[in-house]
Motif scaffolding. Structure first.
Motif, PDB file in Angstrom:
ATOM      1  N   ALA A 124       0.842  -1.206   0.000  1.00 14.98           N
ATOM      2  CA  ALA A 124       0.000   0.000   0.000  1.00 14.98           C
ATOM      3  C   ALA A 124       0.874   1.251   0.000  1.00 14.98           C
ATOM      4  N   ARG A 125       1.937   1.260   0.822  1.00 16.16           N
ATOM      5  CA  ARG A 125       2.847   2.406   0.841  1.00 16.16           C
ATOM      6  C   ARG A 125       3.515   2.605  -0.511  1.00 16.16           C
ATOM      7  N   ARG A 126       3.957   1.515  -1.106  1.00 11.09           N
ATOM      8  CA  ARG A 126       4.616   1.612  -2.413  1.00 11.09           C
ATOM      9  C   ARG A 126       3.630   2.078  -3.480  1.00 11.09           C
ATOM     10  N   LEU A 127       2.396   1.555  -3.433  1.00 10.28           N
ATOM     11  CA  LEU A 127       1.387   2.011  -4.392  1.00 10.28           C
ATOM     12  C   LEU A 127       1.111   3.496  -4.202  1.00 10.28           C
ATOM     13  N   GLN A 128       0.988   3.925  -2.931  1.00  8.84           N
ATOM     14  CA  GLN A 128       0.740   5.338  -2.653  1.00  8.84           C
ATOM     15  C   GLN A 128       1.905   6.184  -3.145  1.00  8.84           C
ATOM     16  N   ALA A 129       3.138   5.705  -2.912  1.00  2.57           N
ATOM     17  CA  ALA A 129       4.311   6.450  -3.370  1.00  2.57           C
ATOM     18  C   ALA A 129       4.319   6.526  -4.892  1.00  2.57           C
ATOM     19  N   ALA A 130       3.966   5.420  -5.563  1.00  4.94           N
ATOM     20  CA  ALA A 130       3.915   5.411  -7.023  1.00  4.94           C
ATOM     21  C   ALA A 130       2.838   6.369  -7.519  1.00  4.94           C
ATOM     22  N   GLU A 131       1.674   6.350  -6.844  1.00  8.55           N
ATOM     23  CA  GLU A 131       0.599   7.262  -7.241  1.00  8.55           C
ATOM     24  C   GLU A 131       1.024   8.715  -7.019  1.00  8.55           C
ATOM     25  N   ASP A 132       1.722   8.977  -5.890  1.00  8.94           N
ATOM     26  CA  ASP A 132       2.207  10.331  -5.629  1.00  8.94           C
ATOM     27  C   ASP A 132       3.210  10.756  -6.696  1.00  8.94           C
ATOM     28  N   GLN A 133       4.084   9.820  -7.081  1.00  9.95           N
ATOM     29  CA  GLN A 133       5.054  10.147  -8.124  1.00  9.95           C
ATOM     30  C   GLN A 133       4.349  10.419  -9.447  1.00  9.95           C
ATOM     31  N   LEU A 134       3.323   9.558  -9.743  1.00 16.12           N
ATOM     32  CA  LEU A 134       2.574   9.786 -10.976  1.00 16.12           C
ATOM     33  C   LEU A 134       1.869  11.139 -10.949  1.00 16.12           C
ATOM     34  N   SER A 136       2.720  13.787  -9.205  1.00 11.22           N
ATOM     35  CA  SER A 136       3.746  14.814  -9.286  1.00 11.22           C
ATOM     36  C   SER A 136       4.243  14.956 -10.720  1.00 11.22           C
ATOM     37  N   ALA A 137       4.462  13.797 -11.373  1.00 12.24           N
ATOM     38  CA  ALA A 137       4.920  13.840 -12.766  1.00 12.24           C
ATOM     39  C   ALA A 137       3.852  14.457 -13.659  1.00 12.24           C
ATOM     40  N   GLU A 138       2.594  14.134 -13.382  1.00  9.25           N
ATOM     41  CA  GLU A 138       1.502  14.693 -14.180  1.00  9.25           C
ATOM     42  C   GLU A 138       1.414  16.201 -13.971  1.00  9.25           C
ATOM     43  N   ALA A 139       1.530  16.656 -12.716  1.00 12.55           N
ATOM     44  CA  ALA A 139       1.488  18.095 -12.424  1.00 12.55           C
ATOM     45  C   ALA A 139       2.662  18.808 -13.081  1.00 12.55           C
ATOM     46  N   ARG A 140       3.837  18.175 -13.024  1.00 11.83           N
ATOM     47  CA  ARG A 140       5.008  18.759 -13.657  1.00 11.83           C
ATOM     48  C   ARG A 140       4.811  18.863 -15.158  1.00 11.83           C
ATOM     49  N   ALA A 141       4.249  17.761 -15.740  1.00 11.19           N
ATOM     50  CA  ALA A 141       4.008  17.770 -17.191  1.00 11.19           C
ATOM     51  C   ALA A 141       3.007  18.852 -17.552  1.00 11.19           C
ATOM     52  N   VAL A 142       1.942  19.000 -16.773  1.00 11.85           N
ATOM     53  CA  VAL A 142       0.938  20.045 -17.039  1.00 11.85           C
ATOM     54  C   VAL A 142       1.595  21.415 -16.917  1.00 11.85           C
TER      55      VAL A 142
END
Length: 186
Positions: A124-134, A136-142
């Motif tokens: 769950a922590r790893r999934l949450q971290a992956a979702e947070d990274q996604l 963050s990456a999406e916000a950065r891309a936007v």
């Protein structure tokens, strides 16, 4: 004593000495001499009380055997008690071993449940971290796309303004900007 006398009389009555030829009561008859020697020997044994001593020794031996049997019975009873005690201790040890095995099994099951829970939490922590990274990456891309769009729009506006603006309009805008800055500084 009477038994001994009867035994000697029976021995004499069945003796082969009576079957010998010649006078029996003669010192030349070897059977008679042997009979006399035997009777003297038996008499000496009776005089010295050997049968009584033999009986006494047999009684002592019987008493010794009886005491050995009593000791053997006592040891047997003691061995039975020790065996019962040993079996009881063995049963207690087996019960304790069973309890230890059961406790170890329960602890192993609990550890397995905790390990599963830990794995679930880790996933769950790893999934949450992956979702947070996604995210963050999406916000950065936007943000990058928006910044790029702003940069392109600014460049396009500058080109359009530069093409449409004359020198007089540019001087007027500069003078207006200077006036505005002076007003804000004072």
């Amino acid at each position: 004593m009477r038994k001994l006398t009867l035994t000697v009389a029976a021995t004499l009555a069945a003796s082969p000495a009576f079957a010998a030829s010649g006078p029996f009561f003669s010192l030349f008859n070897t059977n008679f001499v042997v009979l006399i020697a035997f009777l003297i020997f038996v008499g000496v044994l009776v005089y010295l009380k050997v049968p009584g001593l033999l009986g006494q020794k047999l009684d002592e031996r019987a008493a010794s055997i009886r005491s050995d049997l009593d000791e053997a019975r006592r040891l047997r009873e003691e061995a039975k008690k020790v065996l019962v005690d040993y079996e009881r201790k063995q049963k207690e040890a087996q019960e304790q071993a069973d309890r230890i095995v059961e406790q170890a099994r329960k602890e192993a099951e609990q550890a397995a449940v905790e390990a599963r829970e830990d794995i679930k939490r880790s996933i769950a922590r790893r999934l949450q971290a992956a979702e947070d990274q996604l995210a963050s990456a999406e916000a950065r891309a936007v943000r990058d796309v928006r910044d790029q769009a702003i940069a392109v729009a600014t460049a396009a506006a500058r080109d359009v303004i530069a093409k449409q603006m004359s020198d007089a309009d540019a001087d007027a805008l500069i003078d207006a900007g200077i006036g505005e800055v002076e007003a804000k500084l004072h």
